[in-house]
Structure formats: structure tokens, C-alpha cells
Design an enzyme around this catalytic site. Structure first.
Site, short mmCIF file in Angstrom:
data_model
loop_
_atom_site.label_atom_id
_atom_site.label_comp_id
_atom_site.label_asym_id
_atom_site.label_seq_id
_atom_site.Cartn_x
_atom_site.Cartn_y
_atom_site.Cartn_z
N ASP A 44 6.68 -4.66 15.18
CA ASP A 44 5.30 -4.53 15.64
C ASP A 44 5.22 -3.17 16.33
O ASP A 44 5.76 -2.99 17.42
CB ASP A 44 4.95 -5.65 16.61
CG ASP A 44 3.49 -5.63 17.05
OD1 ASP A 44 2.84 -4.57 16.91
OD2 ASP A 44 3.01 -6.66 17.56
N ILE B 121 -7.53 6.39 -1.25
CA ILE B 121 -6.33 6.02 -2.01
C ILE B 121 -6.48 4.55 -2.40
O ILE B 121 -6.79 3.70 -1.56
CB ILE B 121 -5.06 6.22 -1.16
CG1 ILE B 121 -4.98 7.66 -0.65
CG2 ILE B 121 -3.83 5.86 -1.98
CD1 ILE B 121 -4.93 8.74 -1.71
N GLY C 138 0.78 -1.22 0.00
CA GLY C 138 0.00 0.00 0.00
C GLY C 138 0.82 1.27 0.00
O GLY C 138 1.85 1.39 -0.68
N TYR D 42 -11.29 4.39 14.42
CA TYR D 42 -10.33 4.79 13.39
C TYR D 42 -10.25 6.30 13.29
O TYR D 42 -9.16 6.88 13.29
CB TYR D 42 -10.76 4.19 12.04
CG TYR D 42 -9.84 4.54 10.90
CD1 TYR D 42 -8.61 3.90 10.76
CD2 TYR D 42 -10.20 5.50 9.96
CE1 TYR D 42 -7.76 4.21 9.71
CE2 TYR D 42 -9.36 5.82 8.91
CZ TYR D 42 -8.14 5.17 8.79
OH TYR D 42 -7.30 5.49 7.75
N THR E 109 -5.67 1.28 -2.62
CA THR E 109 -4.80 0.23 -2.11
C THR E 109 -5.62 -1.04 -1.91
O THR E 109 -6.83 -1.05 -2.14
CB THR E 109 -4.17 0.65 -0.77
OG1 THR E 109 -5.21 0.81 0.21
CG2 THR E 109 -3.40 1.96 -0.90
N ASN F 169 3.60 5.09 9.27
CA ASN F 169 2.52 4.77 8.33
C ASN F 169 1.65 3.61 8.78
O ASN F 169 0.48 3.54 8.41
CB ASN F 169 3.14 4.45 6.96
CG ASN F 169 2.15 3.80 6.02
OD1 ASN F 169 1.26 4.45 5.49
ND2 ASN F 169 2.30 2.48 5.82
#
Length: 264
Positions: free
Chosen positions: A58, A187, A17, A152, A189, A81
């Protein structure tokens, strides 16, 4: 001219991505790229394809960041990211009424805690030289409410604010360590593939998903990578604590459909 020549750059969630696109573009710009990801197989494959180094990471785990700091003690650019939506394992309630505390916390643990730890690592790895660039990948969802993806949206809004705190902290210390956030919208991905499918109606589904976007299309990961290159480069040494939105004009307001005559 290679705009990131010899800069050491760490990118999280770079197996695929947007992260992969940033890693590839940074490499093309002459950077020494360290691809990191929790997915060891995909991360190593991405690093091999680009021609750079892979480190398993992680972002939720402080011990992993401490291990990375041992292997990469100094760095010029860190791109935080890595992130999750909360829907990776299928349909889960993420609205304000029905979301479980465990699911809420897990999204924040990856997106927000991971960014906090990444910023802390970056500051400690950059402060000896007193210069560097931290780029946090937030989202359009960090600027507006998302009723069915509240965790989110909350985590991405917190990333936006923490970016500004980091920028001010570094400036107060007299360091030339900059911190900025990028806010992508739709976007194209792999995250969209379950919704788009592979059937004959794929194009129609794509058009429907970006119908409210003034530019009437998805953005591409490479377009986000171009913004990241600018923020990472020495061209942006007076840019800190700011946010760059890449959303096809979505937050600018509404636009008349192409070809439609204005009635006034």
C-alpha cells in the site's frame, strides 16, 4: 541484447494497466522484477503470469515501504506507477469549488505521498552503490489544468516537480541515481472501459475521446513501457530530472485532420 539484464526492479501498482505492461517488458528485458500492488489477488496473478515475484504494498503506508525495504534492501530501478483518479467509486465532485477536503487528500495521499515514499525508499536502497534509476509516472494532466479532476491534476503536477527535486538532490550528493517522469495522456487501460462500453457504438466513442489528439488514437500501455525501459537502462545515464510526454502529439498543438486540404 537484454537491456535490463540482472537489474532488480520494483514497480508499484503493477497488477494491471501501465504497471503490468512495464513489469512484463522489464521481465522480457532480463530484469529481476518485483510486482507490487495493494490488490493482493490481482497482483499475485500478474506476477505468476509474468514469472516474477509479488509483494503486497500500500503505497500510502510508510510501514509497508519499510517492510519492502527489509525484503528488497537493494534495487536498481523503482517505478512509482500506483495512482488513483478519485473516481474509482463512482461520480464524485473533484472540481475546485465542490471537492471535499477528504477526497482531495485521498487522491494526494496515493499519488503524491506514495511517490514521495517510493522515491525515499529508492534513494536509500540505491545510495550504497551510488547508482540507479527512479521513474515516476505522472500524466499529461500534470502539465495542464483539469477543471473537473483538480486533485488528480494537482497531484500529478506535484509528482513532476518532486521528480526534479529528487534528481537534483541525488546529483548534488554525487550519486549516479537518476530520476525522471513519464507523462502519458489517453492510454487504453481498464480505466476507460466504463466510458467506452461494449455496445456497437464503442468504436465511435473511442474516436470521439481522441478527436483532439493529432495521431487520432489511444496510446497503448506497451508504448509507455518502451519509454520506461529506455529510462531504466544504461542507455539513459545522462538523462535525469526530465519529463517524457507520450500523448500522440496533444501538447504539441493542433494538427489538420488527415485528408483535409489546407486552404492556403
Amino acid at each position: 541484447m537484454q537491456r535490463l539484464k540482472d537489474k532488480t526492479c520494483v514497480i508499484t501498482g503493477a497488477a494491471r494497466g501501465i504497471g503490468r505492461a512495464i513489469a512484463a517488458r522489464f521481465h522480457d528485458e532480463g530484469a529481476i522484477v518485483i510486482v507490487t500492488d495493494l490488490d493482493e489477488v490481482a497482483g499475485a496473478a500478474t506476477a505468476a503470469a509474468i514469472g516474477c515475484r509479488f509483494e503486497k504494498l500500500d503505497v500510502r503506508e510508510e510501514t509497508d515501504w519499510l517492510r519492502l525495504s527489509g525484503g528488497v534492501p537493494t534495487v536498481d530501478v523503482v517505478v512509482n506507477n500506483a495512482g488513483v483518479t478519485g473516481f474509482e467509486r463512482g461520480a464524485v465532485a473533484h472540481d475546485p469549488e465542490h471537492a471535499s477536503l477528504a477526497n482531495w487528500r485521498e487522491v494526494h495521499r496515493v499519488n503524491l505521498d506514495g511517490t514521495f515514499l517510493g522515491c525515499r525508499y529508492a534513494i536509500r536502497a540505491m545510495k550504497a552503490r551510488g547508482t540507479g534509476s527512479i521513474i515516476n509516472i505522472s500524466s499529461r494532466s500534470g502539465l495542464v489544468g483539469i477543471p473537473l479532476a483538480a486533485a488528480y491534476a494537482s497531484s500529478k503536477a506535484a509528482i513532476r516537480n518532486h521528480t526534479k527535486s529528487v534528481a537534483l538532490y541525488c546529483a548534488q550528493k554525487g550519486w549516479k541515481i537518476r530520476c525522471n517522469s513519464i507523462h502519458p495522456a489517453a492510454i487504453l487501460t481498464g480505466i476507460w472501459e466504463p466510458m467506452l462500453g461494449t455496445g456497437p457504438d464503442r468504436e465511435a466513442r473511442m474516436r470521439a475521446l481522441v478527436a483532439d489528439t493529432p495521431l487520432q488514437r489511444f496510446g497503448m500501455p506497451e508504448e509507455v513501457a518502451a519509454i520506461a525501459v529506455m529510462l531504466a537502462s544504461d542507455e539513459a545515464t545522462y538523462v535525469t530530472g526530465t519529463e517524457v510526454t507520450i500523448d500522440g502529439g496533444l501538447l504539441a498543438g493542433s494538427a489538420a485532420s488527415p485528408g483535409r486540404q489546407n486552404s492556403r
